[in-house]
Design a protein around this motif. Structure first.
Motif, PDB file in Angstrom:
ATOM      1  N   GLY A  46       1.047  -0.992   0.509  1.00  0.00           N
ATOM      2  CA  GLY A  46       0.043   0.538   0.107  1.00  0.00           C
ATOM      3  C   GLY A  46       1.155   0.847  -0.108  1.00  0.00           C
ATOM      4  O   GLY A  46      -0.160   1.990   0.424  1.00  0.00           O
ATOM      5  N   ILE A  47       2.352   1.149  -0.861  1.00  0.00           N
ATOM      6  CA  ILE A  47       2.867   2.413  -1.042  1.00  0.00           C
ATOM      7  C   ILE A  47       3.024   2.530  -1.854  1.00  0.00           C
ATOM      8  O   ILE A  47       3.306   1.631  -3.142  1.00  0.00           O
ATOM      9  CB  ILE A  47       4.126   2.482   0.075  1.00  0.00           C
ATOM     10  CG1 ILE A  47       5.086   0.743   0.070  1.00  0.00           C
ATOM     11  CG2 ILE A  47       3.717   1.964   1.616  1.00  0.00           C
ATOM     12  CD1 ILE A  47       6.056   1.056   0.403  1.00  0.00           C
ATOM     13  N   ASP A  48       3.943   3.940  -2.705  1.00  0.00           N
ATOM     14  CA  ASP A  48       4.226   4.406  -3.860  1.00  0.00           C
ATOM     15  C   ASP A  48       5.570   3.790  -3.744  1.00  0.00           C
ATOM     16  O   ASP A  48       6.525   5.146  -2.798  1.00  0.00           O
ATOM     17  CB  ASP A  48       3.382   5.518  -4.026  1.00  0.00           C
ATOM     18  CG  ASP A  48       4.117   5.719  -5.520  1.00  0.00           C
ATOM     19  OD1 ASP A  48       4.437   4.980  -6.338  1.00  0.00           O
ATOM     20  OD2 ASP A  48       3.895   7.448  -5.683  1.00  0.00           O
ATOM     21  N   ILE A  49       6.099   3.463  -4.314  1.00  0.00           N
ATOM     22  CA  ILE A  49       7.672   3.366  -4.162  1.00  0.00           C
ATOM     23  C   ILE A  49       7.986   4.409  -5.014  1.00  0.00           C
ATOM     24  O   ILE A  49       8.190   4.119  -6.428  1.00  0.00           O
ATOM     25  CB  ILE A  49       8.216   1.324  -4.479  1.00  0.00           C
ATOM     26  CG1 ILE A  49       7.566   0.768  -3.416  1.00  0.00           C
ATOM     27  CG2 ILE A  49       9.419   1.520  -4.675  1.00  0.00           C
ATOM     28  CD1 ILE A  49       7.732  -0.966  -3.645  1.00  0.00           C
ATOM     29  N   PRO A  50       9.042   4.790  -5.155  1.00  0.00           N
ATOM     30  CA  PRO A  50      10.195   5.992  -5.756  1.00  0.00           C
ATOM     31  C   PRO A  50      10.548   4.927  -6.972  1.00  0.00           C
ATOM     32  O   PRO A  50      11.288   4.373  -6.600  1.00  0.00           O
ATOM     33  CB  PRO A  50      10.950   6.528  -5.435  1.00  0.00           C
ATOM     34  CG  PRO A  50      11.178   5.932  -3.510  1.00  0.00           C
ATOM     35  CD  PRO A  50      10.019   4.789  -3.551  1.00  0.00           C
ATOM     36  N   THR A  51      10.382   5.954  -8.000  1.00  0.00           N
ATOM     37  CA  THR A  51      12.099   4.996  -8.961  1.00  0.00           C
ATOM     38  C   THR A  51      12.794   5.889  -8.902  1.00  0.00           C
ATOM     39  O   THR A  51      12.844   6.719  -8.350  1.00  0.00           O
ATOM     40  CB  THR A  51      10.598   5.425 -10.463  1.00  0.00           C
ATOM     41  OG1 THR A  51      11.034   7.627 -10.202  1.00  0.00           O
ATOM     42  CG2 THR A  51       9.453   5.935 -10.794  1.00  0.00           C
TER      43      THR A  51
END
Length: 323
Positions: A46-51
């Protein structure tokens, strides 16, 4: 590639794959993750992993922030630092719930040595926060080792530059090698210093988060100790940078001294041979009536006069200490 680590009594145990996320899995390590792996892990956590591009941004707001109940922290770490040209890339640490997620695209040594040690010795890895602190301690230890090696190498350069008076003079090509070595050590120290700056900011952000999460006293004390260690290493890196700058100036000064000595030798040689040249020019004139032309010892006398006119300036320069 995704690696998972389970907590077993404060120790870590590596597991193959992360198809399941048990509560005991306190650390998930993403190494060169594919888009599919990132998407799958984002859905489950449920998180947005950074590119990778987002990780390389230098603004503090892009490196240290809270989002969706998770804390994102990015620092620049060296890999392959046994030489003078380490690979510097960003590593992101994400604290989400009771887990630590790391995203990286290179292989700092601490990520190899820390899991091996944590598998044998309890290091307080019961939670993701504990794993993060222990991992940061291993990273700081590694940076300290790199700075210690750089310090020893810089001391060796200093001995090469400031030789004893009885030693053989350093040649120009040796000075060139010294300058190249100083430049490499300067780049290494600068890279480590930049890494320490990012770590100092990260540890400060982690300390604020620990206060908000009301972490235990021992955790807060370890973070404070970690902050002091990072600050002391940053000061040591600044000292090494100043020493490198001093050695650079000293080496350039030595080169100027050597060049001036060479120019002085040519200048003295020109002055020494000037009187004989003048005498030879006088007797090289094509006049019909020159008294010395009829002398039997005219030629030896002219040669002796030229030799004497060369010796006298040399003796004078020697007495004045110019040679």
């Amino acid at each position: 590639m995704i690696r998972g680590f389970l907590n077993e009594g404060g120790r870590l145990r590596a597991v193959e794959g992360t198809s399941e996320l048990p509560e005991s899995m306190v650390w998930i390590d993403l190494v060169n993750p594919s888009d599919a792996e990132e998407d799958d892990l984002e859905k489950r956590l449920g998180i947005d992993i950074p590119t990778r591009e987002e990780m390389e941004e230098i603004e503090i707001s892009s490196r240290l922030y809270n989002e969706d109940g998770a804390s994102f922290m990015t620092a620049t770490l060296p890999a392959q630092a046994d030489g003078d040209d380490p690979q510097m890339q960003a590593v992101t640490f994400v604290l989400t719930g009771n887990r630590l997620v790391t995203i990286r695209y290179h292989e700092p040594r601490a990520f190899k040595t820390f899991p091996m040690r944590a598998e044998k010795v309890p290091m307080g890895c019961e939670t993701g926060e504990g794993v993060l602190i222990a991992l940061l301690e291993a990273i700081v230890d590694r940076l300290a080792d790199i700075l210690e090696r750089a310090g020893r190498d810089i001391d060796g350069i200093s001995r090469d530059v400031f030789q004893h008076k009885g030693a053989k003079p350093t040649k120009s090509q040796d000075f060139q090698k010294v300058l190249e070595t100083i430049g490499r050590k300067g780049d290494l120290t600068s890279n480590i210093r930049d890494s320490l700056v990012t770590l100092e900011r990260l540890v400060g952000f982690l300390g604020q988060g620990a206060m908000q999460r009301k972490s235990g006293k021992d955790v807060r004390e370890r973070i404070k100790t970690l902050a002091r260690d990072v600050r002391s290493l940053a000061d040591h890196a600044s000292f090494l940078s100043q020493k490198i700058t001093f050695l650079l100036d000293a080496t350039l000064g030595m080169i100027n001294i050597e060049q001036n000595a060479i120019i002085k030798i040519f200048s003295v040689a020109a002055v020494v041979f000037l009187p004989p040249t003048l005498i030879a020019s006088i007797y090289g004139m094509n006049f019909q009536f020159m008294p010395e032309l009829d002398e039997v010892y005219g030629y030896p006398m002219a040669l002796g006069l030229m030799v004497l006119s060369a010796i006298l300036p040399y003796v004078y320069f020697k007495r004045r200490g110019w040679l």
